[in-house]
Design a protein around this motif. Structure first.
Motif, PDB file in Angstrom:
ATOM      1  N   GLY A  85       0.855  -1.191   0.000  1.00 20.03           N
ATOM      2  CA  GLY A  85       0.000   0.000   0.000  1.00 20.03           C
ATOM      3  C   GLY A  85       0.886   1.234   0.000  1.00 20.03           C
ATOM      4  O   GLY A  85       2.110   1.122   0.036  1.00 20.03           O
ATOM      5  N   CYS A  86       0.289   2.396  -0.039  1.00 15.90           N
ATOM      6  CA  CYS A  86       1.072   3.632   0.101  1.00 15.90           C
ATOM      7  C   CYS A  86       0.554   4.330   1.352  1.00 15.90           C
ATOM      8  O   CYS A  86      -0.611   4.722   1.404  1.00 15.90           O
ATOM      9  N   PRO A  87       1.396   4.469   2.392  1.00 18.50           N
ATOM     10  CA  PRO A  87       0.922   5.104   3.633  1.00 18.50           C
ATOM     11  C   PRO A  87       0.291   6.479   3.390  1.00 18.50           C
ATOM     12  O   PRO A  87      -0.683   6.827   4.044  1.00 18.50           O
ATOM     13  N   MET A  88       0.821   7.238   2.443  1.00 19.78           N
ATOM     14  CA  MET A  88       0.222   8.559   2.180  1.00 19.78           C
ATOM     15  C   MET A  88      -1.221   8.409   1.679  1.00 19.78           C
ATOM     16  O   MET A  88      -2.101   9.181   2.048  1.00 19.78           O
ATOM     17  N   ALA A  89      -1.457   7.395   0.848  1.00 23.27           N
ATOM     18  CA  ALA A  89      -2.795   7.211   0.266  1.00 23.27           C
ATOM     19  C   ALA A  89      -3.848   6.882   1.325  1.00 23.27           C
ATOM     20  O   ALA A  89      -5.030   7.127   1.131  1.00 23.27           O
ATOM     21  N   ILE A 113      -2.622  11.644  -6.931  1.00 24.74           N
ATOM     22  CA  ILE A 113      -3.050  10.288  -7.307  1.00 24.74           C
ATOM     23  C   ILE A 113      -2.755   9.282  -6.176  1.00 24.74           C
ATOM     24  O   ILE A 113      -3.401   8.240  -6.093  1.00 24.74           O
ATOM     25  N   ASN A 114      -1.806   9.635  -5.286  1.00 33.82           N
ATOM     26  CA  ASN A 114      -1.499   8.774  -4.129  1.00 33.82           C
ATOM     27  C   ASN A 114      -2.606   8.929  -3.083  1.00 33.82           C
ATOM     28  O   ASN A 114      -2.382   9.413  -1.965  1.00 33.82           O
ATOM     29  N   THR A 115      -3.821   8.547  -3.442  1.00 35.82           N
ATOM     30  CA  THR A 115      -4.985   8.568  -2.552  1.00 35.82           C
ATOM     31  C   THR A 115      -5.825   7.336  -2.890  1.00 35.82           C
ATOM     32  O   THR A 115      -5.636   6.729  -3.954  1.00 35.82           O
ATOM     33  N   GLY A 171       1.252  13.754   3.634  1.00 31.45           N
ATOM     34  CA  GLY A 171       2.589  13.707   3.038  1.00 31.45           C
ATOM     35  C   GLY A 171       3.191  12.321   3.073  1.00 31.45           C
ATOM     36  O   GLY A 171       2.717  11.430   3.778  1.00 31.45           O
ATOM     37  N   CYS A 172       4.248  12.150   2.286  1.00 28.34           N
ATOM     38  CA  CYS A 172       4.938  10.850   2.223  1.00 28.34           C
ATOM     39  C   CYS A 172       5.860  10.712   3.428  1.00 28.34           C
ATOM     40  O   CYS A 172       6.784  11.518   3.607  1.00 28.34           O
ATOM     41  N   PRO A 173       5.637   9.687   4.260  1.00 26.66           N
ATOM     42  CA  PRO A 173       6.487   9.539   5.450  1.00 26.66           C
ATOM     43  C   PRO A 173       7.960   9.354   5.113  1.00 26.66           C
ATOM     44  O   PRO A 173       8.825   9.643   5.947  1.00 26.66           O
ATOM     45  N   PRO A 199       9.215  16.179  -5.727  1.00 28.75           N
ATOM     46  CA  PRO A 199       8.475  17.268  -5.058  1.00 28.75           C
ATOM     47  C   PRO A 199       7.737  16.844  -3.789  1.00 28.75           C
ATOM     48  O   PRO A 199       7.136  17.699  -3.130  1.00 28.75           O
ATOM     49  N   GLU A 200       7.778  15.549  -3.422  1.00 26.29           N
ATOM     50  CA  GLU A 200       7.224  15.141  -2.124  1.00 26.29           C
ATOM     51  C   GLU A 200       8.174  15.529  -0.982  1.00 26.29           C
ATOM     52  O   GLU A 200       7.823  15.414   0.193  1.00 26.29           O
ATOM     53  N   CYS A 201       9.406  15.968  -1.327  1.00 23.57           N
ATOM     54  CA  CYS A 201      10.345  16.403  -0.280  1.00 23.57           C
ATOM     55  C   CYS A 201       9.910  17.754   0.271  1.00 23.57           C
ATOM     56  O   CYS A 201       9.211  18.520  -0.382  1.00 23.57           O
ATOM     57  N   THR A 259      13.778   4.959   1.731  1.00 20.16           N
ATOM     58  CA  THR A 259      13.545   3.568   1.361  1.00 20.16           C
ATOM     59  C   THR A 259      12.080   3.277   1.634  1.00 20.16           C
ATOM     60  O   THR A 259      11.647   3.315   2.790  1.00 20.16           O
ATOM     61  N   CYS A 260      11.314   3.029   0.599  1.00 25.72           N
ATOM     62  CA  CYS A 260       9.876   2.786   0.757  1.00 25.72           C
ATOM     63  C   CYS A 260       9.638   1.283   0.922  1.00 25.72           C
ATOM     64  O   CYS A 260       9.773   0.521  -0.039  1.00 25.72           O
ATOM     65  N   ALA A 261       9.288   0.879   2.144  1.00 28.73           N
ATOM     66  CA  ALA A 261       9.107  -0.546   2.439  1.00 28.73           C
ATOM     67  C   ALA A 261       8.008  -1.146   1.562  1.00 28.73           C
ATOM     68  O   ALA A 261       8.095  -2.302   1.141  1.00 28.73           O
TER      69      ALA A 261
HETATM   70 FE1  SF4 Z   1       3.789   6.236  -0.916  1.00 30.24          FE
HETATM   71 FE2  SF4 Z   1       5.988   7.569  -0.187  1.00 30.24          FE
HETATM   72 FE3  SF4 Z   1       6.155   4.981  -0.803  1.00 30.24          FE
HETATM   73 FE4  SF4 Z   1       5.697   6.830  -2.712  1.00 30.24          FE
HETATM   74  S1  SF4 Z   1       7.560   6.604  -1.463  1.00 30.24           S
HETATM   75  S2  SF4 Z   1       4.648   4.864  -2.467  1.00 30.24           S
HETATM   76  S3  SF4 Z   1       4.401   8.281  -1.591  1.00 30.24           S
HETATM   77  S4  SF4 Z   1       5.033   5.888   0.916  1.00 30.24           S
END
Ligand code: SF4
Ligand code: 13P
Length: 305
Positions: A85-89, A113-115, A171-173, A199-201, A259-261
């Motif tokens: 999943g995406c935690p931001m979504a 779109i990350n929703t 926001g993106c963790p 740009p998520e930074c 690093t996105c788990a």
């Molecule tokens: Fe979601 Fe951030 Fe992972 Fe992208 S990097 S998928 S915004 S948690």
């Protein structure tokens, strides 16, 4: 089975079963090599709308597979690893957005779109990191309620100063972890390197960058640039992919925090099992969500060009 054996089996099975494999740029090198199309969220959405195959396996995170299904209601779509999943979504529910909209009457609701697809049913249009500026500029409205990522929202607002933006506090963790100080240290360690960031930074990071863009934008910039060294301020898989595509150049991660788990969950074996019919998750959404979110996603594809 070796990695190569499994890749060959996947290539055979996807042809036999008429399945297209879409992989986000953050996926592993082994997964990218067996994909029909790789790219950023916007590229995957466009490709999903054009794929001639009867089925699609999405290697990425859940909202990407849902977007693919919504753009292809007649196709079967699977998420290769159902836990991705995406935690931001997950940060904002439709109820939260309904309440927020009441505080901003007259604003156009723009969702990253990350929703979730359910949240998109409450929005006027959605955007990706590479299409957000052009879509927000193209909208009739000059008042924009941008959710859930305030970093992307602020970056877009700075490019379109003639419009008023209201932002939320999501926001993106991962990208949010990177501080301006960390970037200054990385720049001091690699003074010749160009800094390329997503740009998520945070603004204190993007304001130091030589280039701000989507995952595909960062890859393309580094590949075309005459510079020899780059600091990469997005998920660290991009560092590895660039080392393969430009072995003559040097790439350094800005931070180990990037690093996105969730993006790391999908393996080649997940894709193989999905093709064999004993893995992955077929995306099935309620009709009301399919219809409501399609309006918002199709508008993005029309306005994004
Ligand atoms: Fe979601 Fe951030 Fe992972 Fe992208 S990097 S998928 S915004 S948690
Ligand atoms: P892109 O839109 O650049 O592919 O980014 C998606 C994402 O999840 C970034 O963290």
């Amino acid at each position: 089975m070796t990695v190569r054996d499994m890749q060959e089996e996947i290539l055979r099975l996807k042809k036999e079963k008429d399945i297209c494999i879409l992989a986000h740029a953050y996926q592993s090198q082994a997964v990218l090599e067996i994909a029909d199309f790789t790219g950023d969220s916007y590229g995957l959405s466009r490709q999903a709308a054009q794929a001639p195959q009867q089925g699609v396996i999405l290697c990425g995170v859940r909202f990407m597979a849902e977007t693919c299904k919504i753009l292809n209601p007649e196709k079967r779509v699977w998420l290769a690893n159902p836990m991705a999943g995406c935690p931001m979504a997950e940060q904002m529910t439709p109820e939260m957005l309904r309440e927020l909209k009441e505080q901003y009457p007259g604003y156009t609701a723009v969702a990253y779109i990350n929703t979730t697809s359910a949240l998109k049913t409450e929005c006027d249009v959605c955007v990706t990191s590479s299409s957000a500026v052009s879509i927000c500029r193209a909208l009739d409205s000059d008042k924009i309620l941008f959710v859930p990522d305030p970093n992307l929202g602020q970056y877009v607002a700075e490019q379109i100063p003639e419009k008023t933006f209201a932002l939320w506090h999501g926001g993106c963790p991962r990208h949010m972890e990177v501080s301006g100080e960390e970037v200054r240290r990385a720049r001091a360690a690699h003074p010749e390197a160009l800094l390329l960031v997503h740009p998520e930074c945070r603004p204190e990071v993007t304001e130091q960058a030589d280039y701000v863009g989507s995952t595909t934008g960062i890859l393309a910039f580094a590949e075309k640039s005459e510079a020899r060294e780059f600091l990469i301020g997005t998920e660290n898989s991009i560092v590895e992919h660039l080392q393969f595509s430009c072995p003559e150049k040097q790439f350094y991660p800005v931070s180990p925090a990037l690093t996105c788990a969730d993006m790391k969950l999908t393996t080649l074996a997940d894709v193989y099992r999905t093709l064999e019919g004993r893995g992955g998750e077929e995306i099935i959404l309620p009709a009301s969500v399919m219809e409501g979110a399609a309006r918002c996603i199709r508008r993005m594809v029309e306005l994004g060009g």
